[in-house]
Write a protein that holds these residues in place. Structure first.
Motif, short mmCIF file in Angstrom:
data_model
loop_
_atom_site.label_atom_id
_atom_site.label_comp_id
_atom_site.label_asym_id
_atom_site.label_seq_id
_atom_site.Cartn_x
_atom_site.Cartn_y
_atom_site.Cartn_z
N PRO A 134 1.00 -1.16 0.07
CA PRO A 134 -0.02 0.13 0.00
C PRO A 134 0.94 1.06 0.01
O PRO A 134 0.24 2.33 -0.24
CB PRO A 134 -0.86 -0.07 1.28
CG PRO A 134 -0.23 -1.16 2.06
CD PRO A 134 0.73 -2.07 1.21
N ASN A 135 1.94 1.25 0.35
CA ASN A 135 2.96 2.30 0.14
C ASN A 135 3.57 2.72 -0.95
O ASN A 135 4.49 3.59 -0.89
CB ASN A 135 3.71 2.37 1.54
CG ASN A 135 4.90 1.17 1.43
OD1 ASN A 135 4.66 0.43 0.66
ND2 ASN A 135 5.79 1.17 2.43
N LEU A 136 3.46 1.88 -1.93
CA LEU A 136 4.04 1.86 -3.11
C LEU A 136 3.51 3.49 -3.81
O LEU A 136 2.28 3.68 -3.86
CB LEU A 136 3.69 0.99 -4.22
CG LEU A 136 4.80 -0.14 -4.26
CD1 LEU A 136 4.20 -1.35 -5.44
CD2 LEU A 136 6.05 0.34 -4.66
N PRO A 137 4.23 4.33 -4.49
CA PRO A 137 3.70 5.37 -5.02
C PRO A 137 2.85 5.27 -6.13
O PRO A 137 1.67 6.03 -6.03
CB PRO A 137 5.10 6.21 -5.50
CG PRO A 137 6.16 5.79 -4.46
CD PRO A 137 5.64 4.34 -4.29
N PRO A 138 2.94 4.56 -6.90
CA PRO A 138 1.85 4.38 -7.94
C PRO A 138 0.67 3.62 -7.80
O PRO A 138 0.39 2.78 -6.79
CB PRO A 138 2.60 3.18 -9.02
CG PRO A 138 4.13 3.03 -8.70
CD PRO A 138 4.17 3.62 -7.34
N LYS A 139 -0.54 4.47 -8.26
CA LYS A 139 -1.79 4.14 -7.83
C LYS A 139 -2.59 3.25 -8.93
O LYS A 139 -3.45 2.75 -8.72
CB LYS A 139 -2.49 5.47 -7.47
CG LYS A 139 -2.08 6.35 -6.51
CD LYS A 139 -2.03 5.74 -5.10
CE LYS A 139 -1.87 6.61 -3.97
NZ LYS A 139 -0.54 6.89 -4.17
N ASP A 140 -2.00 3.14 -10.16
CA ASP A 140 -2.64 2.34 -10.98
C ASP A 140 -1.43 1.64 -12.20
O ASP A 140 -0.38 1.95 -11.69
CB ASP A 140 -3.67 3.11 -11.65
CG ASP A 140 -2.84 4.52 -12.57
OD1 ASP A 140 -1.56 4.30 -12.96
OD2 ASP A 140 -3.58 5.37 -12.58
N LEU A 141 -1.92 0.75 -12.84
CA LEU A 141 -0.99 0.03 -13.59
C LEU A 141 -0.01 1.05 -14.52
O LEU A 141 1.09 0.60 -14.54
CB LEU A 141 -1.65 -1.06 -14.46
CG LEU A 141 -0.88 -1.96 -15.28
CD1 LEU A 141 0.10 -2.80 -14.14
CD2 LEU A 141 -1.65 -2.80 -16.30
N LYS A 142 -0.90 1.71 -15.19
CA LYS A 142 0.15 2.84 -16.04
C LYS A 142 1.09 3.43 -15.54
O LYS A 142 2.29 3.31 -15.78
CB LYS A 142 -0.90 3.73 -16.80
CG LYS A 142 -0.31 4.76 -17.67
CD LYS A 142 -0.99 5.51 -18.30
CE LYS A 142 -0.39 6.50 -19.28
NZ LYS A 142 -1.36 7.49 -20.01
N SER A 143 0.86 4.03 -14.22
CA SER A 143 1.97 4.70 -13.33
C SER A 143 2.79 3.67 -12.87
O SER A 143 4.08 4.19 -12.54
CB SER A 143 1.27 5.56 -12.34
OG SER A 143 0.63 4.79 -11.31
N LEU A 144 2.37 2.42 -12.50
CA LEU A 144 3.46 1.44 -11.90
C LEU A 144 4.43 1.18 -12.87
O LEU A 144 5.52 1.06 -12.61
CB LEU A 144 2.51 0.24 -11.31
CG LEU A 144 3.35 -1.00 -11.05
CD1 LEU A 144 4.35 -0.69 -9.79
CD2 LEU A 144 2.52 -2.11 -10.85
#
Length: 325
Positions: A134-144
């Motif tokens: 949950p602490n990963l900065p990206p919120k969706d697949l594209k940003s990941l």
């Protein structure tokens, strides 16, 4: 035409009679204790299914049905144990199909799952979902994907075993999205998810059954579901296909298998007992709540054919994407 309704009623009555006759046969599977092997640690997708079925089977059969966890070796330890036991139907195994159709593609085994194993009952299906800490900065697949590209060599993904869809999915997305996430295999979902939730490993491709409670509790962030259509359990989470990655389409059924040496009549009785246990309203309700999608009952022949088709499909994936141990 006038006789059509009569013929319909006769067929229905005959079917009801056959089902009534089949019930004692299913119940007569055994008058001895049964051992249920699980190729994963306690708490994982397969273990949850095994314990639900074992509890109901024990009640139906009037005999102890004991779950015996044999994790490791991509299922090899459990399968070797199964094949070493007498082929009398008293030792069976609850497993996901990945142990039979995925792992053998990249791991040498002393057995041939397509010849040495007989699938008996497919009870529920679990889709693969990409989850992250949950602490990963990206919120969706594209940003990941953008984040991973901007941090080459710094991210990794966990799988519940090498050579499974949990591994395949990561290898495919790495290639198609231009990422270099390192693969970290674990002996089951439980220990892998602990590392992801603890932030030691940022991502995991996991079966929905084990991830769903953590997603609902906010302990994991879902990025995408590996199927053609959205899951009714996570309708707000887009599929990989929606986001341009249709090759990521993975799910496994979880059910009961036995040695291919188990006599056909015994296999038929075990199947009847398992499907009866799985159809129990309390069991079905618990399986639904856990995230297992129900499956229709299939004949032994149909199960065998679908298992071979899944094996062949995975062989093609391994070749196409050059997936290695």
């Amino acid at each position: 035409m006038p006789n059509h309704p009569a013929r319909f009623l006769l067929r229905r009555a005959t079917l009801a009679a056959l089902l009534t006759l089949a019930m004692p046969a299913a119940m007569a599977w055994t008058a001895k204790p049964v051992r249920v092997l699980v190729p994963a640690p306690a708490g994982g997708t397969m273990d949850v299914m095994a314990r639900l079925l074992a509890e109901q089977l024990s009640a139906d059969l009037g005999q102890p049905v004991v779950v015996d966890n044999k994790p490791g070796g991509g299922g090899a330890i459990a399968i070797n144990t199964l094949l070493a036991a007498p082929a009398d139907g008293l030792t069976v195994m609850v497993t996901a199909t990945n142990v039979l159709t995925e792992v053998p593609q990249i791991q040498k085994t002393p057995y041939d799952t397509m010849k040495d194993i007989r699938p008996l009952a497919a009870v529920g299906r679990s889709r693969v979902v990409l989850v992250g800490a949950p602490n990963l900065p990206p919120k969706d697949l594209k940003s990941l994907i953008a984040y991973a590209r901007a941090n080459p060599g710094k991210l990794s993904f966990a799988s519940y075993s090498a050579g499974t869809a949990s591994h395949y999915a990561g290898a495919i997305l790495n290639q198609e999205a231009g990422m270099d996430l390192q693969h970290v295999p674990f002996p089951g979902s439980g220990p892998a998810l602990a590392q992801v939730m603890g932030g030691q490993i940022p991502l995991m491709y996991d079966g929905m059954v084990t991830s769903l409670p953590m997603i609902r509790a906010g302990k994991l962030r879902p990025y995408a579901v590996a199927s053609k259509t959205r899951s009714p359990l996570l309708p707000q989470v887009p599929t990989f296909a929606e986001q341009g990655y249709p090759d990521l389409d993975f799910s496994n059924w979880v059910g009961v298998i036995a040695s291919a040496q188990v006599p056909p009549d015994v296999a038929q009785r075990i199947q009847g007992a398992v499907y009866k246990a799985a159809a129990n309203p309390k069991v079905r309700q618990r399986l639904d709540a856990l995230g297992y999608e129900p499956m229709p009952a299939q004949s032994l022949q149909d199960l065998n054919q679908s298992l071979h088709a899944e094996f062949d499909r995975n062989a093609g994936i391994v070749r196409t994407f050059h997936i290695k141990p």
